[in-house]
Design a protein around this motif. Structure first.
Motif, PDB file in Angstrom:
ATOM      1  N   UNK A   1      55.685 -13.919 -41.415  1.00 25.53           N
ATOM      2  CA  UNK A   1      56.099 -14.659 -40.230  1.00 25.53           C
ATOM      3  C   UNK A   1      54.859 -14.960 -39.415  1.00 25.53           C
ATOM      4  N   UNK A   2      54.400 -16.188 -39.500  1.00 31.32           N
ATOM      5  CA  UNK A   2      53.188 -16.606 -38.807  1.00 31.32           C
ATOM      6  C   UNK A   2      53.536 -17.364 -37.538  1.00 31.32           C
ATOM      7  N   UNK A   3      52.863 -17.024 -36.469  1.00 36.65           N
ATOM      8  CA  UNK A   3      53.030 -17.714 -35.197  1.00 36.65           C
ATOM      9  C   UNK A   3      51.767 -18.493 -34.878  1.00 36.65           C
TER      10      UNK A   3
ATOM     11  N   UNK B   1      61.325 -15.847 -26.331  1.00 35.73           N
ATOM     12  CA  UNK B   1      61.735 -15.685 -27.716  1.00 35.73           C
ATOM     13  C   UNK B   1      61.538 -16.972 -28.506  1.00 35.73           C
ATOM     14  N   UNK B   2      61.018 -16.820 -29.714  1.00 39.02           N
ATOM     15  CA  UNK B   2      60.823 -17.944 -30.616  1.00 39.02           C
ATOM     16  C   UNK B   2      61.372 -17.568 -31.986  1.00 39.02           C
TER      17      UNK B   2
ATOM     18  N   UNK C   1      54.678 -22.571 -28.932  1.00 38.40           N
ATOM     19  CA  UNK C   1      54.607 -21.658 -30.063  1.00 38.40           C
ATOM     20  C   UNK C   1      55.484 -22.155 -31.201  1.00 38.40           C
ATOM     21  N   UNK C   2      54.973 -22.031 -32.403  1.00 40.42           N
ATOM     22  CA  UNK C   2      55.734 -22.347 -33.593  1.00 40.42           C
ATOM     23  C   UNK C   2      55.744 -21.135 -34.509  1.00 40.42           C
ATOM     24  N   UNK C   3      56.910 -20.811 -35.043  1.00 41.97           N
ATOM     25  CA  UNK C   3      57.078 -19.663 -35.910  1.00 41.97           C
ATOM     26  C   UNK C   3      57.531 -20.154 -37.279  1.00 41.97           C
ATOM     27  N   UNK C   4      56.844 -19.708 -38.327  1.00 42.69           N
ATOM     28  CA  UNK C   4      57.148 -20.149 -39.686  1.00 42.69           C
ATOM     29  C   UNK C   4      57.231 -18.949 -40.609  1.00 42.69           C
TER      30      UNK C   4
END
Length: 115
Positions: free
Chosen positions: A22-24, A103-104, A2-5
């Motif tokens: 906040x895009x996952x 958690x990310x 997962x990447x969170x930006x």
């Protein structure tokens, strides 16, 4: 994986508004929740707002009535609408996503409020 930006930060005058996103991306299927935190220089990171997978929300006292957290499940995105911004809101805002109990964290986005 997962990447969170985060995005949407910037410079705004006191009383103005910003909308943070906040895009996952990646393997994001399953129950998930999100939260926004902020950290100013020399201060501890603090909770701003949280939203559960069932859309229950809670807010820090210092943003109640001014900020709204929401989500778009189709886009797997959590938002933070910030109104009536104050100079003391200046901080780096971080998004935390909890997906399948893990958690990310995002990299943070700077919010600066001028007086």
């Amino acid at each position: 994986q997962v990447r969170v930006v985060e995005s949407g930060g910037g410079l705004v005058q006191a009383g103005g508004s910003l909308r943070l996103s906040c895009a996952a991306s990646g393997s994001t299927f399953g129950i998930n929740s999100g939260g926004w935190y902020r950290q100013a220089p020399g201060k501890e990171r603090e909770l701003v707002a949280r939203i559960t997978s069932s859309d229950r929300t809670n807010y820090a006292d210092f943003v109640k009535g001014r900020f709204t957290i929401s989500r778009d499940n189709a886009k797997n995105t959590v938002y933070l609408q910030m109104n009536s911004l104050k100079p003391e809101d200046t901080a780096i805002y971080y998004c935390k996503r909890i997906i399948l109990a893990l958690e990310y964290w995002g990299q943070g986005t700077q919010v600066t409020v001028s007086s």
